[in-house]
Design a protein around this motif. Structure first.
Motif, PDB file in Angstrom:
ATOM      1  N   GLY A 110       0.809  -1.217   0.000  1.00 28.25           N
ATOM      2  CA  GLY A 110       0.000   0.000   0.000  1.00 28.25           C
ATOM      3  C   GLY A 110       0.840   1.263   0.000  1.00 28.25           C
ATOM      4  N   ALA A 111       1.923   1.275   0.803  1.00 26.89           N
ATOM      5  CA  ALA A 111       2.772   2.462   0.880  1.00 26.89           C
ATOM      6  C   ALA A 111       3.544   2.679  -0.413  1.00 26.89           C
ATOM      7  CB  ALA A 111       3.741   2.335   2.056  1.00 26.89           C
ATOM      8  N   PHE A 112       4.059   1.624  -1.003  1.00 25.54           N
ATOM      9  CA  PHE A 112       4.867   1.757  -2.218  1.00 25.54           C
ATOM     10  C   PHE A 112       4.064   2.405  -3.343  1.00 25.54           C
ATOM     11  CE2 PHE A 112       6.475   0.089  -6.270  1.00 25.54           C
ATOM     12  CZ  PHE A 112       7.800   0.483  -6.194  1.00 25.54           C
ATOM     13  N   PHE A 113       2.921   1.825  -3.652  1.00 24.91           N
ATOM     14  CA  PHE A 113       2.114   2.351  -4.753  1.00 24.91           C
ATOM     15  C   PHE A 113       1.413   3.655  -4.368  1.00 24.91           C
ATOM     16  CE2 PHE A 113       2.462  -2.169  -5.812  1.00 24.91           C
ATOM     17  CZ  PHE A 113       2.895  -2.079  -7.125  1.00 24.91           C
ATOM     18  N   MET A 133      -6.524  10.821  -8.814  1.00 25.31           N
ATOM     19  CA  MET A 133      -7.436  11.004  -7.703  1.00 25.31           C
ATOM     20  C   MET A 133      -8.817  10.413  -7.970  1.00 25.31           C
ATOM     21  SD  MET A 133      -6.060  12.239  -5.034  1.00 25.31           S
ATOM     22  CE  MET A 133      -4.647  11.192  -5.441  1.00 25.31           C
ATOM     23  N   ARG A 134      -9.236  10.359  -9.219  1.00 27.07           N
ATOM     24  CA  ARG A 134     -10.523   9.728  -9.502  1.00 27.07           C
ATOM     25  C   ARG A 134     -10.421   8.216  -9.286  1.00 27.07           C
ATOM     26  NH1 ARG A 134     -10.824  14.302  -9.563  1.00 27.07           N
ATOM     27  NH2 ARG A 134     -10.985  13.661  -7.388  1.00 27.07           N
ATOM     28  N   ILE A 135      -9.282   7.629  -9.640  1.00 23.73           N
ATOM     29  CA  ILE A 135      -9.066   6.199  -9.368  1.00 23.73           C
ATOM     30  C   ILE A 135      -9.063   5.950  -7.866  1.00 23.73           C
ATOM     31  CG2 ILE A 135      -7.432   4.292  -9.579  1.00 23.73           C
ATOM     32  CD1 ILE A 135      -6.526   5.506 -12.231  1.00 23.73           C
ATOM     33  N   VAL A 136      -8.390   6.836  -7.135  1.00 23.39           N
ATOM     34  CA  VAL A 136      -8.350   6.713  -5.678  1.00 23.39           C
ATOM     35  C   VAL A 136      -9.747   6.858  -5.091  1.00 23.39           C
ATOM     36  CG1 VAL A 136      -7.545   7.851  -3.567  1.00 23.39           C
ATOM     37  CG2 VAL A 136      -5.954   7.447  -5.453  1.00 23.39           C
ATOM     38  N   LEU A 147     -13.755  -4.446  -0.167  1.00 18.96           N
ATOM     39  CA  LEU A 147     -12.840  -4.455  -1.304  1.00 18.96           C
ATOM     40  C   LEU A 147     -11.870  -5.623  -1.194  1.00 18.96           C
ATOM     41  CD1 LEU A 147     -11.815  -3.071  -3.872  1.00 18.96           C
ATOM     42  CD2 LEU A 147     -10.357  -1.640  -2.421  1.00 18.96           C
ATOM     43  N   ALA A 148     -11.364  -5.862   0.014  1.00 16.85           N
ATOM     44  CA  ALA A 148     -10.459  -6.994   0.225  1.00 16.85           C
ATOM     45  C   ALA A 148     -11.178  -8.325  -0.025  1.00 16.85           C
ATOM     46  CB  ALA A 148      -9.897  -6.954   1.645  1.00 16.85           C
ATOM     47  N   LEU A 149     -12.422  -8.419   0.429  1.00 19.30           N
ATOM     48  CA  LEU A 149     -13.206  -9.634   0.179  1.00 19.30           C
ATOM     49  C   LEU A 149     -13.377  -9.887  -1.316  1.00 19.30           C
ATOM     50  CD1 LEU A 149     -16.035  -9.438   2.880  1.00 19.30           C
ATOM     51  CD2 LEU A 149     -14.446 -11.338   2.554  1.00 19.30           C
ATOM     52  N   ALA A 150     -13.659  -8.828  -2.062  1.00 21.54           N
ATOM     53  CA  ALA A 150     -13.839  -8.984  -3.499  1.00 21.54           C
ATOM     54  C   ALA A 150     -12.553  -9.437  -4.174  1.00 21.54           C
ATOM     55  CB  ALA A 150     -14.315  -7.662  -4.099  1.00 21.54           C
ATOM     56  N   ILE A 164      -2.065  -9.188  -0.754  1.00 23.15           N
ATOM     57  CA  ILE A 164      -2.337  -8.321  -1.911  1.00 23.15           C
ATOM     58  C   ILE A 164      -3.619  -7.522  -1.693  1.00 23.15           C
ATOM     59  CG2 ILE A 164      -2.875  -8.312  -4.373  1.00 23.15           C
ATOM     60  CD1 ILE A 164      -1.138 -10.831  -4.629  1.00 23.15           C
ATOM     61  N   ALA A 165      -4.661  -8.198  -1.224  1.00 21.70           N
ATOM     62  CA  ALA A 165      -5.956  -7.534  -1.038  1.00 21.70           C
ATOM     63  C   ALA A 165      -5.880  -6.423   0.001  1.00 21.70           C
ATOM     64  CB  ALA A 165      -7.005  -8.567  -0.636  1.00 21.70           C
ATOM     65  N   VAL A 166      -5.256  -6.715   1.136  1.00 22.36           N
ATOM     66  CA  VAL A 166      -5.142  -5.702   2.187  1.00 22.36           C
ATOM     67  C   VAL A 166      -4.233  -4.562   1.727  1.00 22.36           C
ATOM     68  CG1 VAL A 166      -4.411  -5.278   4.561  1.00 22.36           C
ATOM     69  CG2 VAL A 166      -5.601  -7.393   3.992  1.00 22.36           C
ATOM     70  N   GLY A 167      -3.201  -4.894   0.955  1.00 21.09           N
ATOM     71  CA  GLY A 167      -2.321  -3.863   0.420  1.00 21.09           C
ATOM     72  C   GLY A 167      -3.033  -2.942  -0.543  1.00 21.09           C
ATOM     73  N   VAL A 168      -3.897  -3.504  -1.383  1.00 15.62           N
ATOM     74  CA  VAL A 168      -4.609  -2.698  -2.382  1.00 15.62           C
ATOM     75  C   VAL A 168      -5.540  -1.694  -1.708  1.00 15.62           C
ATOM     76  CG1 VAL A 168      -6.368  -2.784  -4.195  1.00 15.62           C
ATOM     77  CG2 VAL A 168      -4.440  -4.371  -4.261  1.00 15.62           C
ATOM     78  N   PHE A 169      -6.279  -2.129  -0.674  1.00 12.01           N
ATOM     79  CA  PHE A 169      -7.197  -1.170  -0.056  1.00 12.01           C
ATOM     80  C   PHE A 169      -6.476  -0.200   0.886  1.00 12.01           C
ATOM     81  CE2 PHE A 169      -8.002  -4.108   3.649  1.00 12.01           C
ATOM     82  CZ  PHE A 169      -7.948  -3.175   4.673  1.00 12.01           C
ATOM     83  N   SER A 170      -5.150  -0.376   1.050  1.00 12.28           N
ATOM     84  CA  SER A 170      -4.362   0.604   1.804  1.00 12.28           C
ATOM     85  C   SER A 170      -3.798   1.694   0.904  1.00 12.28           C
ATOM     86  CB  SER A 170      -3.204  -0.095   2.532  1.00 12.28           C
ATOM     87  OG  SER A 170      -3.688  -1.050   3.463  1.00 12.28           O
TER      88      SER A 170
END
Length: 298
Positions: A110-113, A133-136, A147-150, A164-170
């Motif tokens: 999450g921090a890297f991206f 920002m629209r993607i965010v 989101l992580a569940l999906a 990966i899932a927890v990282g993406v929603f961070s």
């Protein structure tokens, strides 16, 4: 003349030597926050447990011993045994490795991206800022756990996919914080001076802006670790994370819910481990925020 100028110069030198460094000032401010220091000690304790797990665990956490299943806590098994006769203490100790690994890897993703997106968005602005920002905003529109569940449902249940899932929603949290800090720093005069000297955009972003916005990133990372560990445990509890026989705390909680009345310790000890570690990261993160905030004068 030499004597007259020697004394002021010596006084200035002594004053400079007596002035504490930035890290010492930071530590002194953090040390005054007793709750944050307690949280730090809890984190250090669990990190040591994770590193020394093979030495601390009294039994093999994967060894099945059906004749001794569901034994109450005793001198031989301090936290009892589970429904397959495995030592609960050993599984909790080895579970520390898994929980910390999931937390650190997820926060790193999450921090890297998030940092890269936030830096680019805040520095370039205009259409770059609008697109990022629209993607965010789209990611922020979904509750983190949903989101992580999906993501885990799409990728399949495994511990790696949970990271990966927890990282993406961070990512959105870091991107928002870094963007705001970048917008404030890039308006400073020294950035204009560096740009006028011909420095490239990448040099300005990663050499001159990024080091000056590390404080909010560090604070957010420490607080996000607690969320990542808790989210990973929740996904494992639902059967979407660590799979048997991995001794992950959330999976152990899920297994212990079937024995709440006959063997409540199966759920109690992993629950205590999750709660104490998450609380440690939360209070330590709050202390870091206060210590790194220049407006907090103590």
């Amino acid at each position: 003349m030499n004597v007259e100028y020697a004394q002021p110069k010596q006084a200035v030198t002594e004053k400079a030597q007596a002035r504490p460094g930035k890290w010492k000032v930071f530590y002194n401010k953090l040390k005054k926050n007793k709750l944050a220091m307690a949280g730090g000690y809890v984190i250090i304790f669990y990190i040591l447990v994770a590193l020394l797990a093979p030495l601390l665990a009294p039994h093999d956490p994967y060894q099945i011993d059906l004749p001794n299943k569901l034994k109450m806590p005793s001198a031989e098994h301090w936290m009892g045994t589970d429904d397959k006769g495995r030592d609960v203490l050993s599984r909790v100790i080895f579970g520390t490795r898994l929980s910390l690994s999931v937390g650190f890897v997820a926060v790193f993703i999450g921090a890297f991206f998030g940092v890269i997106l936030g830096l680019l968005s805040g520095y370039y602005g205009k259409w770059v800022d609008t697109i990022i920002m629209r993607i965010v905003d789209v990611l922020l529109a979904f509750p983190g756990i949903l989101l992580a569940l999906a993501i885990v449902s799409a990728l399949g249940p495994s511990l790696i996919n949970v990271m990966i899932a927890v990282g993406v929603f961070s990512i959105p949290m870091f991107a928002r914080i870094v963007r705001g800090s970048t917008l404030a720093v890039k308006k400073l005069e020294y950035i204009d001076a560096i740009r006028s000297l011909g420095a490239s955009d990448m040099r300005i972003i990663f050499v001159h802006i990024f080091p000056n916005i590390l404080s909010p990133i560090i604070v957010q990372a420490s607080l996000r670790l607690a969320t990542a560990i808790l989210s990973a445990a929740g996904l494992s509890f639902l059967g979407l994370g660590a799979q048997p026989p991995l001794p992950e705390w959330g999976a152990m909680l899920s297994n212990g819910r079937d024995f709440l009345f006959t063997a409540p310790y199966l759920a109690m000890f992993p629950g205590i481990a999750i709660s104490s570690l998450v609380l440690g990261f939360n209070v330590f993160g709050d202390g870091l925020r206060d210590a790194l905030d220049p407006r907090m004068k103590q």
